[in-house]
Structure formats: structure tokens, C-alpha cells
Design a protein around this motif. Structure first.
Motif, PDB file in Angstrom:
ATOM      1  N   THR A   1       0.832  -1.203   0.000  1.00 59.01           N
ATOM      2  CA  THR A   1       0.000   0.000   0.000  1.00 59.01           C
ATOM      3  C   THR A   1       0.868   1.255   0.000  1.00 59.01           C
ATOM      4  O   THR A   1       0.600   2.200  -0.745  1.00 59.01           O
ATOM      5  CB  THR A   1      -0.945   0.004   1.216  1.00 59.01           C
ATOM      6  OG1 THR A   1      -1.725  -1.183   1.187  1.00 59.01           O
ATOM      7  CG2 THR A   1      -1.843   1.218   1.213  1.00 59.01           C
TER       8      THR A   1
ATOM      9  N   SER B   1       1.658   6.719  -6.713  1.00 57.85           N
ATOM     10  CA  SER B   1       0.549   7.602  -7.070  1.00 57.85           C
ATOM     11  C   SER B   1       0.912   9.061  -6.849  1.00 57.85           C
ATOM     12  O   SER B   1       0.606   9.919  -7.688  1.00 57.85           O
ATOM     13  CB  SER B   1      -0.701   7.253  -6.258  1.00 57.85           C
ATOM     14  OG  SER B   1      -1.158   5.981  -6.603  1.00 57.85           O
TER      15      SER B   1
ATOM     16  N   ILE C   1      -6.330  10.202  -7.014  1.00 61.01           N
ATOM     17  CA  ILE C   1      -7.103   9.817  -5.828  1.00 61.01           C
ATOM     18  C   ILE C   1      -7.980   8.601  -6.146  1.00 61.01           C
ATOM     19  O   ILE C   1      -8.073   7.668  -5.347  1.00 61.01           O
ATOM     20  CB  ILE C   1      -7.940  11.008  -5.320  1.00 61.01           C
ATOM     21  CG1 ILE C   1      -7.009  12.089  -4.764  1.00 61.01           C
ATOM     22  CG2 ILE C   1      -8.959  10.566  -4.269  1.00 61.01           C
ATOM     23  CD1 ILE C   1      -7.678  13.412  -4.476  1.00 61.01           C
ATOM     24  N   ALA C   2      -8.592   8.596  -7.321  1.00 63.50           N
ATOM     25  CA  ALA C   2      -9.429   7.458  -7.726  1.00 63.50           C
ATOM     26  C   ALA C   2      -8.603   6.177  -7.823  1.00 63.50           C
ATOM     27  O   ALA C   2      -9.088   5.094  -7.467  1.00 63.50           O
ATOM     28  CB  ALA C   2     -10.116   7.754  -9.054  1.00 63.50           C
ATOM     29  N   SER C   3      -7.361   6.274  -8.297  1.00 67.04           N
ATOM     30  CA  SER C   3      -6.520   5.074  -8.400  1.00 67.04           C
ATOM     31  C   SER C   3      -6.217   4.502  -7.024  1.00 67.04           C
ATOM     32  O   SER C   3      -6.245   3.290  -6.835  1.00 67.04           O
ATOM     33  CB  SER C   3      -5.234   5.363  -9.167  1.00 67.04           C
ATOM     34  OG  SER C   3      -4.323   6.110  -8.395  1.00 67.04           O
ATOM     35  N   VAL C   4      -5.956   5.366  -6.053  1.00 68.66           N
ATOM     36  CA  VAL C   4      -5.681   4.903  -4.693  1.00 68.66           C
ATOM     37  C   VAL C   4      -6.937   4.259  -4.094  1.00 68.66           C
ATOM     38  O   VAL C   4      -6.858   3.187  -3.482  1.00 68.66           O
ATOM     39  CB  VAL C   4      -5.168   6.059  -3.809  1.00 68.66           C
ATOM     40  CG1 VAL C   4      -5.102   5.652  -2.352  1.00 68.66           C
ATOM     41  CG2 VAL C   4      -3.806   6.526  -4.293  1.00 68.66           C
ATOM     42  N   LEU C   5      -8.078   4.885  -4.285  1.00 61.78           N
ATOM     43  CA  LEU C   5      -9.328   4.312  -3.771  1.00 61.78           C
ATOM     44  C   LEU C   5      -9.633   2.973  -4.432  1.00 61.78           C
ATOM     45  O   LEU C   5     -10.004   2.001  -3.762  1.00 61.78           O
ATOM     46  CB  LEU C   5     -10.485   5.287  -3.984  1.00 61.78           C
ATOM     47  CG  LEU C   5     -10.437   6.571  -3.158  1.00 61.78           C
ATOM     48  CD1 LEU C   5     -11.557   7.501  -3.559  1.00 61.78           C
ATOM     49  CD2 LEU C   5     -10.475   6.264  -1.675  1.00 61.78           C
ATOM     50  N   PHE C   6      -9.480   2.896  -5.747  1.00 58.10           N
ATOM     51  CA  PHE C   6      -9.715   1.652  -6.468  1.00 58.10           C
ATOM     52  C   PHE C   6      -8.744   0.569  -6.001  1.00 58.10           C
ATOM     53  O   PHE C   6      -9.137  -0.586  -5.795  1.00 58.10           O
ATOM     54  CB  PHE C   6      -9.574   1.887  -7.972  1.00 58.10           C
ATOM     55  CG  PHE C   6      -9.922   0.694  -8.809  1.00 58.10           C
ATOM     56  CD1 PHE C   6     -11.242   0.336  -9.015  1.00 58.10           C
ATOM     57  CD2 PHE C   6      -8.924  -0.067  -9.395  1.00 58.10           C
ATOM     58  CE1 PHE C   6     -11.568  -0.768  -9.789  1.00 58.10           C
ATOM     59  CE2 PHE C   6      -9.235  -1.161 -10.171  1.00 58.10           C
ATOM     60  CZ  PHE C   6     -10.564  -1.521 -10.361  1.00 58.10           C
TER      61      PHE C   6
ATOM     62  N   THR D   1      -7.188   0.323  -3.049  1.00 58.68           N
ATOM     63  CA  THR D   1      -7.471  -0.146  -1.695  1.00 58.68           C
ATOM     64  C   THR D   1      -8.776  -0.939  -1.629  1.00 58.68           C
ATOM     65  O   THR D   1      -8.870  -1.896  -0.859  1.00 58.68           O
ATOM     66  CB  THR D   1      -7.529   1.020  -0.688  1.00 58.68           C
ATOM     67  OG1 THR D   1      -8.490   1.976  -1.122  1.00 58.68           O
ATOM     68  CG2 THR D   1      -6.184   1.689  -0.544  1.00 58.68           C
ATOM     69  N   LYS D   2      -9.752  -0.577  -2.440  1.00 57.40           N
ATOM     70  CA  LYS D   2     -11.043  -1.272  -2.392  1.00 57.40           C
ATOM     71  C   LYS D   2     -11.056  -2.573  -3.180  1.00 57.40           C
ATOM     72  O   LYS D   2     -11.853  -3.448  -2.890  1.00 57.40           O
ATOM     73  CB  LYS D   2     -12.169  -0.365  -2.905  1.00 57.40           C
ATOM     74  CG  LYS D   2     -12.398   0.849  -2.052  1.00 57.40           C
ATOM     75  CD  LYS D   2     -12.866   0.455  -0.679  1.00 57.40           C
ATOM     76  CE  LYS D   2     -13.130   1.695   0.149  1.00 57.40           C
ATOM     77  NZ  LYS D   2     -13.313   1.416   1.549  1.00 57.40           N
ATOM     78  N   THR D   3     -10.219  -2.713  -4.176  1.00 60.02           N
ATOM     79  CA  THR D   3     -10.250  -3.936  -4.983  1.00 60.02           C
ATOM     80  C   THR D   3      -9.036  -4.814  -4.724  1.00 60.02           C
ATOM     81  O   THR D   3      -9.175  -5.935  -4.278  1.00 60.02           O
ATOM     82  CB  THR D   3     -10.349  -3.625  -6.482  1.00 60.02           C
ATOM     83  OG1 THR D   3      -9.244  -2.828  -6.859  1.00 60.02           O
ATOM     84  CG2 THR D   3     -11.642  -2.943  -6.811  1.00 60.02           C
TER      85      THR D   3
END
Length: 159
Positions: A97, A104, A138-143, A145-147
């Protein structure tokens, strides 16, 4: 006792996942730039605005996955050619992570710098492109961590 270390024998799943995510994002970016923007990107309104910033958003999104996939393919090759070198090369979830967050941030910094370098040149500086780049990162980090971390939780744990 379970730990959260990554098993080198499981590099193929993350490599395929990261490269697949990046390729899908690049494909959407290219289709948008080649076909969709020329047809629907002219004029005023929400759709032309979104199509105008979409390449920046997607660049912020897919570049970290390309770098993550390249790292995992390197580790797969290293595992195949020099398995003894990976016997102590276990990565924890927090290390993976942290590395993705660092990539990122570096990607976002590089794309932001590129946007600022356009000031005073023949290229167009646009604050909306800057915001889209940051949003994509930001979307790449969220994606991620969530997937990736959720879907690969079992692969990231050692019995």
C-alpha cells in the motif's frame, strides 16, 4: 498465526490484475481521444467539458497501475530465474500500500509539473486538467485499496 506478508509465489495474480486495470484504462483513454472527443467534444456543456478532462483523469488513474504491474512482472521474472533471491523478499500489505501511494503521489507530481510546464508554451494550461489529474490519482488509490487489497487479502496473508 497469520501475518500480512505477501507470498512470492502469488505474484502472477497481482501482475495480471494491475496490468489488466492499466490496459483497460489506457484503452478507454484512447477510444475517447480517437473516437468520442472528435464527435461529442465540441461546443459548450457538461459532456464536452468531461471529455476535455477525461484524458488527464485517466492518466492519473492508470499510470500507477502500469508501474505496479511492471514491478510485479519484474518480480515474476526474478522468481522464475533466481528463486533463491526471493526467499526473504516478502512484502506486507502495508508495504504494498505504501509503495502504491508513493507511486501515485509521484505520478500526480509529474503530471502536475507537466501541466505547469505548459504555461508560456504553445500548449494549453488548464486548471480543470490539473484537478482531473489529481482526481484520477485519488481514484486510483481508492480503487487499489477497495479492490486489490480486499480481493487479494488471502494471497497477502501467510498461514
Amino acid at each position: 498465526m497469520k501475518t500480512d506478508t505477501y507470498q512470492p509465489s502469488c505474484y502472477s495474480l497481482p501482475a495480471s490484475w494491475a496490468i489488466g486495470t492499466a490496459l483497460l484504462s489506457v484503452a478507454v483513454s484512447e477510444v475517447t481521444a480517437t473516437f468520442v472527443r472528435p464527435m461529442y467534444g465540441k461546443g459548450q456543456g457538461l459532456i464536452p467539458e468531461l471529455l476535455g478532462v477525461l484524458p488527464n483523469f485517466l492518466a492519473g488513474f492508470h499510470l500507477p497501475f502500469i508501474l505496479l504491474g511492471a514491478y510485479y512482472w519484474f518480480m515474476l521474472d526474478l522468481e522464475r530465474t533466481h528463486p533463491e533471491a526471493l526467499q526473504s523478499a516478502e512484502l506486507s500489505r502495508s508495504q504494498i500500500t505504501g509503495a502504491f501511494l508513493a507511486v501515485s503521489v509521484l505520478t500526480m507530481a509529474g503530471l502536475t509539473l507537466w501541466e505547469f510546464l505548459q504555461i508560456g508554451s504553445n500548449l494549453v494550461y488548464d486548471h480543470k486538467d490539473l484537478a482531473a489529474t489529481i482526481g484520477g490519482s485519488i481514484a486510483s488509490v481508492l480503487f487499489f485499496t477497495k479492490t486489490f487489497l480486499v480481493e487479494n487479502k488471502q494471497a497477502l496473508q501467510q498461514p
